[in-house]
Scaffold this active site. Structure first.
Site, PDB file in Angstrom:
ATOM      1  N   GLU A  34       0.827  -1.199   0.000  1.00  0.00           N
ATOM      2  CA  GLU A  34       0.000   0.000   0.000  1.00  0.00           C
ATOM      3  C   GLU A  34       0.865   1.254   0.000  1.00  0.00           C
ATOM      4  O   GLU A  34       1.945   1.281   0.574  1.00  0.00           O
ATOM      5  CB  GLU A  34      -0.927   0.000   1.216  1.00  0.00           C
ATOM      6  CG  GLU A  34      -2.003  -1.062   1.097  1.00  0.00           C
ATOM      7  CD  GLU A  34      -2.996  -1.060   2.243  1.00  0.00           C
ATOM      8  OE1 GLU A  34      -4.150  -1.414   2.013  1.00  0.00           O
ATOM      9  OE2 GLU A  34      -2.623  -0.706   3.375  1.00  0.00           O
ATOM     10  N   CYS A  84       3.413   8.700   0.775  1.00  0.00           N
ATOM     11  CA  CYS A  84       3.950   7.876   1.851  1.00  0.00           C
ATOM     12  C   CYS A  84       4.227   6.501   1.254  1.00  0.00           C
ATOM     13  O   CYS A  84       3.292   5.783   0.898  1.00  0.00           O
ATOM     14  CB  CYS A  84       2.891   7.805   2.960  1.00  0.00           C
ATOM     15  SG  CYS A  84       3.323   6.715   4.307  1.00  0.00           S
ATOM     16  N   CYS A 143       6.226  -6.197   7.714  1.00  0.00           N
ATOM     17  CA  CYS A 143       7.228  -5.596   8.599  1.00  0.00           C
ATOM     18  C   CYS A 143       7.597  -6.602   9.671  1.00  0.00           C
ATOM     19  O   CYS A 143       6.750  -7.378  10.112  1.00  0.00           O
ATOM     20  CB  CYS A 143       6.651  -4.325   9.240  1.00  0.00           C
ATOM     21  SG  CYS A 143       7.874  -3.307  10.085  1.00  0.00           S
ATOM     22  N   CYS A 146       5.676  -3.692  16.325  1.00  0.00           N
ATOM     23  CA  CYS A 146       5.280  -2.656  17.273  1.00  0.00           C
ATOM     24  C   CYS A 146       3.831  -2.944  17.674  1.00  0.00           C
ATOM     25  O   CYS A 146       2.982  -3.189  16.810  1.00  0.00           O
ATOM     26  CB  CYS A 146       5.420  -1.276  16.649  1.00  0.00           C
ATOM     27  SG  CYS A 146       7.125  -0.927  16.176  1.00  0.00           S
ATOM     28  N   CYS A 183       0.815  -1.004  16.065  1.00  0.00           N
ATOM     29  CA  CYS A 183       0.827  -0.787  14.609  1.00  0.00           C
ATOM     30  C   CYS A 183       0.205  -1.975  13.881  1.00  0.00           C
ATOM     31  O   CYS A 183       0.572  -3.124  14.116  1.00  0.00           O
ATOM     32  CB  CYS A 183       2.257  -0.565  14.143  1.00  0.00           C
ATOM     33  SG  CYS A 183       2.386  -0.330  12.354  1.00  0.00           S
ATOM     34  N   CYS A 194      -1.596   6.655   9.658  1.00  0.00           N
ATOM     35  CA  CYS A 194      -0.358   6.041  10.164  1.00  0.00           C
ATOM     36  C   CYS A 194      -0.660   4.724  10.856  1.00  0.00           C
ATOM     37  O   CYS A 194      -1.508   4.666  11.745  1.00  0.00           O
ATOM     38  CB  CYS A 194       0.302   6.908  11.234  1.00  0.00           C
ATOM     39  SG  CYS A 194       0.832   8.484  10.680  1.00  0.00           S
TER      40      CYS A 194
HETATM   41  N1  SAH Z   1       9.223   1.339  10.436  1.00  0.00           N
HETATM   42  C1  SAH Z   1       9.373   2.766  10.282  1.00  0.00           C
HETATM   43  C2  SAH Z   1       8.476   3.296   9.193  1.00  0.00           C
HETATM   44  C3  SAH Z   1       6.985   3.272   9.509  1.00  0.00           C
HETATM   45  S1  SAH Z   1       6.477   4.897   9.787  1.00  0.00           S
HETATM   46  C4  SAH Z   1       9.148   3.439  11.607  1.00  0.00           C
HETATM   47  O1  SAH Z   1       8.754   2.753  12.546  1.00  0.00           O
HETATM   48  O2  SAH Z   1       9.412   4.616  11.733  1.00  0.00           O
HETATM   49  C5  SAH Z   1       4.872   4.751  10.393  1.00  0.00           C
HETATM   50  C6  SAH Z   1       4.675   5.649  11.594  1.00  0.00           C
HETATM   51  O3  SAH Z   1       3.337   5.490  12.084  1.00  0.00           O
HETATM   52  C7  SAH Z   1       5.597   5.259  12.729  1.00  0.00           C
HETATM   53  O4  SAH Z   1       5.979   6.368  13.469  1.00  0.00           O
HETATM   54  C8  SAH Z   1       4.684   4.382  13.537  1.00  0.00           C
HETATM   55  O5  SAH Z   1       5.162   4.200  14.820  1.00  0.00           O
HETATM   56  C9  SAH Z   1       3.386   5.148  13.450  1.00  0.00           C
HETATM   57  N2  SAH Z   1       2.217   4.330  13.771  1.00  0.00           N
HETATM   58  C10 SAH Z   1       2.094   2.999  13.655  1.00  0.00           C
HETATM   59  N3  SAH Z   1       0.879   2.585  14.038  1.00  0.00           N
HETATM   60  C11 SAH Z   1       0.207   3.688  14.412  1.00  0.00           C
HETATM   61  C12 SAH Z   1      -1.112   3.906  14.874  1.00  0.00           C
HETATM   62  N4  SAH Z   1      -1.969   2.899  15.017  1.00  0.00           N
HETATM   63  N5  SAH Z   1      -1.472   5.164  15.142  1.00  0.00           N
HETATM   64  C13 SAH Z   1      -0.616   6.192  14.953  1.00  0.00           C
HETATM   65  N6  SAH Z   1       0.634   6.039  14.510  1.00  0.00           N
HETATM   66  C14 SAH Z   1       1.052   4.798  14.240  1.00  0.00           C
END
Ligand code: SAH
Length: 377
Positions: free
Chosen positions: A109, A122, A129, A133, A136, A362
């Protein structure tokens, strides 16, 4: 029957080389390998790049400053291929989410976010991944593989296709851009796919490539510490860190990579980054999770961590996804958190969730390629 390896050779020979994502050096080698005069190859590389990245051309026949014969030769052994658009959703706020299919059938995506003063794409760096986390959605998906440089740059080209943003006949390239910024914040951890991400971003930032200033390109990492220095030296774009917590105890739970490289290790490394890359401030992303990481003490600890680093903080209200164990902090809590940061001199804009109604915000990206592939087999 011909011997097996002969058949294989034939088959391999019939697969055309995709020129999208090749660095200048690889493209040079490829063209010389296809019979291009080595004394002219530097010019050919510039010409082909111009057509691919600035004009959006996919057909060698349209490269009118190349001779007919040369175009024919290129067509016989090369191709210009970007990921196939399978599905497009448009949010009420104008955000677009694309589902792309890659040549091996995997899906990724990409999200396009229009703003008054810019348009940001983006892009994903991996299928799935490995970071897991806990807040996420992408992290719940198994990693399938790294994307190639061509698949990363290809997302940008395919987004331009959809926005119909290629110069029209007689029009100069480079005039107002719907797509003006790139963030590596889609699926995947870019620093776990370092070489391909670097090659792709070099093309994005090259004046003869997609030609975006390096200040308009942001790489976001969860904190792959051993690669941060190289990112500064070899890519030199802006850096964002997915911080999300101010104690190792909480960060271990939220961003498990913290167990490998904890906060102290991460920040020691970060103090060098701006100098290395000659870049602007580092952005710290901080997801606001109700009762988990959003207390006043957290805000104060956050200030301590970033002290001395040219930094800005992006507060991201948590974006919900089905089965998620977390809730978004209240607006009052987020405001209070932001005001503590502001008092210490850190502007910390609260990021407005974009494209929530189409699960494009995000952390909400998650392609459904795996079950679908299974049923295909
Ligand atoms: N792996 C890299 C690139 C992904 S960026 C990284 O972790 O930075 C995606 C961003 O969205 C990251 O900052 C991640 O922590 C954030 N993110 C992930 N899940 C989210 C959620 N449910 N709500 C808000 N932000 C989220």
């Amino acid at each position: 029957m011909p011997p097996l390896n002969q058949t294989m050779e034939k088959r391999v020979a019939s697969v055309n080389t995709n020129l999208v994502g090749l660095t200048r050096d690889s493209l040079r080698e490829t063209l010389v390998g296809r019979g291009t005069d080595p004394t002219k190859v530097a010019m050919r590389v510039s010409q082909v790049w111009h057509w691919i990245y600035q004009q959006g051309v996919r057909d060698f026949n349209l490269m009118t400053n190349l001779s007919r014969d040369y175009r024919r030769e290129l067509r016989a052994s090369c191709e210009i291929k970007v990921p196939d658009l399978v599905k497009r959703q448009i949010s009420q706020d104008g955000t677009r989410k694309y589902l792309f299919r890659l040549q091996d059938g995997r899906e990724i995506e990409t999200v396009y976010i229009p703003d008054d003063d810019r348009g940001t794409v983006c892009v994903s760096s991996q299928v799935g991944c490995t970071l897991n986390c806990s807040f996420c959605h992408t992290g719940t998906q198994r990693l399938v593989r790294n994307l190639s440089a061509g698949e990363i740059v290809g997302q940008v080209l395919a987004t331009r296709d959809d926005l119909d943003e290629w110069p029209k006949k007689g029009q100069k390239s480079g005039t107002p851009r719907l797509l003006s910024n790139i963030v590596l914040m889609g699926m995947g951890e870019p620093l776990y796919n370092f070489d391909n991400v670097r090659d792709a971003m070099k093309i994005v930032m090259d004046g003869e490539g997609i030609s975006l200033s390096r200040r308009r390109v942001t790489l976001s990492t969860a904190g792959v510490v051993p690669k941060i220095r190289r990112a500064g030296e070899e890519i030199g774009c802006r850096l964002a860190i997915s911080l999300h917590a101010t104690t190792d105890e909480i960060r271990d739970q939220l961003v498990p990579i913290n167990r490998k490289w904890n906060l102290a290790t991460l920040f020691t490394e970060l103090r060098d980054y701006p100098r290395l890359s000659n870049s602007e401030r580092i952005t710290f992303e901080y997801v606001m999770l109700d009762g988990v990481n959003d207390s006043d003490e957290d805000a104060r600890r956050l200030v301590k961590w970033i002290e001395g680093i040219p930094a800005k903080v992006n507060l991201i209200p948590f974006n919900f996804w089905p089965q998620s164990p977390y809730r978004r902090s209240t607006p009052e809590r987020i405001q209070r958190f932001a005001s503590i940061l502001l008092k210490s001199g850190y502007a910390s804009p609260v990021r407005t969730p974009r494209g929530e109604d189409i699960m494009a915000a995000c952390g909400q990206l998650k392609s459904e390629c795996q079950p679908r592939l299974k049923t295909q087999r």
